[in-house]
Structures are given as C-alpha cells and as structure tokens.
Design a protein around this motif. Structure first.
Motif, PDB file in Angstrom:
ATOM      1  N   LYS A  58       0.824  -1.211   0.000  1.00 52.38           N
ATOM      2  CA  LYS A  58       0.000   0.000   0.000  1.00 52.38           C
ATOM      3  C   LYS A  58       0.864   1.270   0.000  1.00 52.38           C
ATOM      4  N   TYR A  59       1.957   1.251   0.761  1.00 49.98           N
ATOM      5  CA  TYR A  59       2.794   2.456   0.843  1.00 49.98           C
ATOM      6  C   TYR A  59       4.013   2.377  -0.074  1.00 49.98           C
ATOM      7  N   ASP A  60       4.032   1.364  -0.925  1.00 50.80           N
ATOM      8  CA  ASP A  60       5.082   1.242  -1.926  1.00 50.80           C
ATOM      9  C   ASP A  60       6.481   1.264  -1.285  1.00 50.80           C
ATOM     10  N   ILE A  61       6.659   0.391  -0.292  1.00 46.92           N
ATOM     11  CA  ILE A  61       7.928   0.335   0.446  1.00 46.92           C
ATOM     12  C   ILE A  61       8.631  -0.997   0.181  1.00 46.92           C
ATOM     13  N   ASP A  62       9.910  -0.928  -0.164  1.00 45.59           N
ATOM     14  CA  ASP A  62      10.745  -2.127  -0.291  1.00 45.59           C
ATOM     15  C   ASP A  62      11.438  -2.345   1.051  1.00 45.59           C
ATOM     16  N   ALA A  63      11.316  -3.545   1.584  1.00 44.71           N
ATOM     17  CA  ALA A  63      11.866  -3.819   2.912  1.00 44.71           C
ATOM     18  C   ALA A  63      12.976  -4.866   2.849  1.00 44.71           C
ATOM     19  N   THR A  64      13.626  -5.087   3.985  1.00 47.70           N
ATOM     20  CA  THR A  64      14.629  -6.156   4.102  1.00 47.70           C
ATOM     21  C   THR A  64      14.064  -7.227   5.021  1.00 47.70           C
ATOM     22  N   LEU A  65      13.989  -8.467   4.500  1.00 43.02           N
ATOM     23  CA  LEU A  65      13.359  -9.557   5.239  1.00 43.02           C
ATOM     24  C   LEU A  65      14.421 -10.526   5.756  1.00 43.02           C
ATOM     25  N   PHE A  66      14.665 -10.485   7.052  1.00 42.38           N
ATOM     26  CA  PHE A  66      15.600 -11.438   7.659  1.00 42.38           C
ATOM     27  C   PHE A  66      14.814 -12.693   8.025  1.00 42.38           C
ATOM     28  N   TYR A  67      14.920 -13.718   7.171  1.00 42.62           N
ATOM     29  CA  TYR A  67      14.176 -14.953   7.393  1.00 42.62           C
ATOM     30  C   TYR A  67      14.973 -15.951   8.215  1.00 42.62           C
ATOM     31  N   GLU A  68      14.334 -16.471   9.266  1.00 43.46           N
ATOM     32  CA  GLU A  68      14.852 -17.665   9.918  1.00 43.46           C
ATOM     33  C   GLU A  68      14.461 -18.785   8.950  1.00 43.46           C
ATOM     34  N   ALA A  69      15.415 -19.606   8.516  1.00 45.83           N
ATOM     35  CA  ALA A  69      15.146 -20.559   7.432  1.00 45.83           C
ATOM     36  C   ALA A  69      14.025 -21.548   7.789  1.00 45.83           C
ATOM     37  N   ARG A  70      14.034 -22.025   9.037  1.00 49.98           N
ATOM     38  CA  ARG A  70      12.990 -22.965   9.473  1.00 49.98           C
ATOM     39  C   ARG A  70      11.603 -22.321   9.359  1.00 49.98           C
ATOM     40  N   THR A  71      11.487 -21.062   9.786  1.00 51.91           N
ATOM     41  CA  THR A  71      10.198 -20.361   9.708  1.00 51.91           C
ATOM     42  C   THR A  71       9.751 -20.212   8.255  1.00 51.91           C
ATOM     43  N   ALA A  72      10.689 -19.877   7.379  1.00 51.45           N
ATOM     44  CA  ALA A  72      10.337 -19.745   5.954  1.00 51.45           C
ATOM     45  C   ALA A  72       9.753 -21.059   5.441  1.00 51.45           C
ATOM     46  N   GLN A  73      10.393 -22.177   5.811  1.00 48.48           N
ATOM     47  CA  GLN A  73       9.896 -23.490   5.355  1.00 48.48           C
ATOM     48  C   GLN A  73       8.514 -23.786   5.934  1.00 48.48           C
ATOM     49  N   MET A  74       8.314 -23.471   7.211  1.00 43.80           N
ATOM     50  CA  MET A  74       7.016 -23.744   7.844  1.00 43.80           C
ATOM     51  C   MET A  74       5.908 -22.891   7.226  1.00 43.80           C
ATOM     52  N   LEU A  75       6.211 -21.643   6.913  1.00 44.99           N
ATOM     53  CA  LEU A  75       5.194 -20.759   6.318  1.00 44.99           C
ATOM     54  C   LEU A  75       4.807 -21.244   4.921  1.00 44.99           C
ATOM     55  N   GLU A 265       0.810   1.154  10.452  1.00 43.80           N
ATOM     56  CA  GLU A 265       0.441   1.880   9.231  1.00 43.80           C
ATOM     57  C   GLU A 265       0.768   3.367   9.372  1.00 43.80           C
ATOM     58  N   SER A 266       0.522   3.937  10.551  1.00 43.05           N
ATOM     59  CA  SER A 266       0.830   5.359  10.766  1.00 43.05           C
ATOM     60  C   SER A 266       2.326   5.614  10.582  1.00 43.05           C
ATOM     61  N   ILE A 267       3.147   4.698  11.068  1.00 42.64           N
ATOM     62  CA  ILE A 267       4.595   4.876  10.905  1.00 42.64           C
ATOM     63  C   ILE A 267       4.961   4.859   9.421  1.00 42.64           C
ATOM     64  N   PHE A 268       4.457   3.859   8.700  1.00 45.77           N
ATOM     65  CA  PHE A 268       4.770   3.773   7.260  1.00 45.77           C
ATOM     66  C   PHE A 268       4.284   5.033   6.539  1.00 45.77           C
ATOM     67  N   SER A 269       3.063   5.445   6.818  1.00 40.79           N
ATOM     68  CA  SER A 269       2.507   6.558   6.060  1.00 40.79           C
ATOM     69  C   SER A 269       3.242   7.861   6.375  1.00 40.79           C
ATOM     70  N   GLN A 270       3.598   8.066   7.647  1.00 44.11           N
ATOM     71  CA  GLN A 270       4.326   9.297   7.987  1.00 44.11           C
ATOM     72  C   GLN A 270       5.748   9.304   7.437  1.00 44.11           C
ATOM     73  N   LEU A 271       6.388   8.142   7.462  1.00 44.27           N
ATOM     74  CA  LEU A 271       7.752   8.073   6.898  1.00 44.27           C
ATOM     75  C   LEU A 271       7.719   8.402   5.413  1.00 44.27           C
ATOM     76  N   LYS A 272       6.691   7.903   4.738  1.00 42.09           N
ATOM     77  CA  LYS A 272       6.578   8.138   3.289  1.00 42.09           C
ATOM     78  C   LYS A 272       6.420   9.622   2.964  1.00 42.09           C
ATOM     79  N   GLN A 273       5.748  10.337   3.860  1.00 43.32           N
ATOM     80  CA  GLN A 273       5.477  11.754   3.583  1.00 43.32           C
ATOM     81  C   GLN A 273       6.586  12.677   4.047  1.00 43.32           C
TER      82      GLN A 273
END
Ligand SMILES: [Zn+2]
Length: 296
Positions: A58-75, A265-273
């Motif tokens: 929604k806020y067009d933000i690219d993030a950095t995803l630190f995945y625990e490998a086990r969690t990624a597999q479970m999801l 959401e408020s944090i994302f929207s305010q950072l964007k502006q």
C-alpha cells in the motif's frame, strides 16, 4: 547536491521468526513461549507477515526480510507463497533455527564448526526457496561474537545487521567494519536514541505492540536523527508475530490487533510523507555506499 539536501535513509527490516520465540536451557534452537510446551508456532507470524506485506504494498515500500530458514519453510508448508510475496523485498538471513550461538541462555555455547554448519544450511535453504543472493545477516537475539563474525565472513555475507549503536556525535548511521571482532565484515547497525524524557529507546517496534510506547515517539526519533545522520541509515525492525501475540505468547484481543496494525500503518505513512528521508532496502543502501567509497 549540497549537504543540506542530502537525505537520511530509512530501512524497514523484519525478523521473520517463530511466534514469541525464546532460547531455552540445554538446547541450541529457540521455542515459542511458553517453552514448557516444547512447540514451535508460526501462526501469529503468518498473520502478521500477511498484514505487513499488505501495508508495504500500500505504501510502496521495499523492505529487508531477515528470514529464519525454518520459519520460511514452515510458512511455505502452511500455504504462504513466500517467493512471490517477497519479490520486491531483500531476502536476508536470520539463522537456521534461531540458535543461541553464544550460549547465553542455553548454557551451551556453540562451537565454530556447528555455527558454520547451521548458518551455511540456513543460507542454502533460503537460496533454494527464493533463488536469490543472500547478502545480509541478523543474529538471533542480535548477539554476535568473534566466532559468528568469522563464520559470516567465510560464508561470504556482505554485511551483518545485529549491533545496536547510539546515534549521535560518535556515529551518524554509517556502515562500518567490525574491527572490534578483528573483521572487515561491514555492519549496518540498529540505532538507539533517547525519547523526549531522555529515556533510552531502540528502533525495534515491539514496545508499541506491548503498549509501552506510541508510534509518534518513533516518528519524533526519525525527525531528530534526520539532521544528525545525513546519508546515514536508520534501521527499523519488526517481528511480524508481535502484531498478534505478546512476548509470552498470549494472544492479543481484537481491538489490540487492530490498534497494532494502525500504529504500524501510521509509521509507514508518515515516513513516506516526511521530507529529507528516503526509504530503501539495506542491500541497496550498502551497494550505493560501496560505490561511493570506490569513487573516493
Ligand atoms: Zn529473531
């Protein structure tokens, strides 16, 4: 560009790990709280991550995803198609099973060989799942030592993002080599800073979800940092599960869950502006910084 036009960069990072995870005595890996049940759960992580993906889109933000490998597999086993959902974001590593490398809680520090095996395995799983290069690492409990850093260097990580440093006159958010660990591995540290009352705060957003801070305190921190850390990086960090359960694994009520999402959401929207800041992935920041170093 003059110095005053230069932005401060902001990264949104996620530590994607089991719900309310905790280290446990006598074992290397983490369990979901309460640890007496001996369980690993990711249902709150899944719901929180779905919500965060939605907000990032929604806020067009690219993030950095630190995945625990086990969690990624479970999801993924649970039907979440992570490679597509993570497409626009950086894929980074948050260990294999959230190991207590230093043995601070487990009481059994891991040997170099087993640290290397577990991080190597984690990287291998993430590469296989996401078909992407893994450059960044964040340690479980953000705890690193000489051995962990040596292993990261050997496994050709480009940066670590586990240290917390006070943002101010000594450090303006720039990457630095981990000389304290006799290493040239680069660190993209998490900032710590003071609130309006002078109390120490970190950029992990858990205190909002636990009802101990309000979102505007984090926005104020960014405004404060903006002039101090031009061209530096201000890294935020979020545990997706924390939108739905507290640190002890207790479910939040419906109202609380809604409030948590609204605050985020408020944090994302305010950072964007906000003027004078630019949001980007940690790998992109690192890349630009290395290029700048090269041309100097
Ligand atoms: Zn973690």
């Amino acid at each position: 560009m003059t110095q005053s036009d230069k932005p401060m960069y902001v990264a949104i990072s996620l530590d994607i790990d089991p719900d309310a995870n905790s280290a446990a005595e006598g074992r290397h890996d983490a369990l979901s709280s309460p640890i007496e049940y001996g369980e690993i759960r990711v249902d709150a992580c899944k719901k929180g991550l779905q919500k965060i993906f939605e907000l990032l889109e929604k806020y067009d933000i690219d993030a950095t995803l630190f995945y625990e490998a086990r969690t990624a597999q479970m999801l993924i086993e649970d039907g979440m198609y992570l490679p597509r959902l993570s497409e626009r974001h950086e894929i980074a590593c948050h260990s294999l099973k959230h190991e207590d490398f230093l043995g601070k809680v487990s009481g059994i520090p891991m040997e170099e060989k087993s640290i290397e095996e577990s991080i190597d395995k984690a990287k291998e799983i993430l590469v296989k799942v996401f078909k992407r290069e893994i450059k960044g690492f964040r340690a479980p409990y953000t705890r690193i030592n000489h051995t962990v850093v040596k292993v990261l260097e050997r496994l050709r990580f480009q940066y670590d993002s586990s240290e917390t440093v006070i943002l101010g006159t000594e450090w303006a958010g720039n990457p630095y080599p981990l000389k304290a660990f006799d290493s040239s591995l680069m660190e993209l540290a998490l900032p710590s800073f003071r609130d309006a009352k002078g109390k120490k705060m970190s950029s992990y957003l858990w205190a909002i979800f636990e009802g101990r801070r309000i979102f505007s305190e984090y926005i104020d921190a960014v405004v404060q940092a903006r002039d101090m850390a031009k061209q530096g990086l201000f890294v935020f960090s979020i545990h997706p599960w924390h939108l739905y359960v507290d640190c002890l694994g207790n479910q939040f009520g419906k109202d609380r869950v809604r409030e948590n999402a609204e605050n985020l959401e408020s944090i994302f929207s305010q950072l964007k502006q906000m003027q004078g800041i630019r949001i980007l992935r940690q790998d992109k920041y690192m890349e630009a910084w290395l290029e700048k170093e090269d041309s100097n």
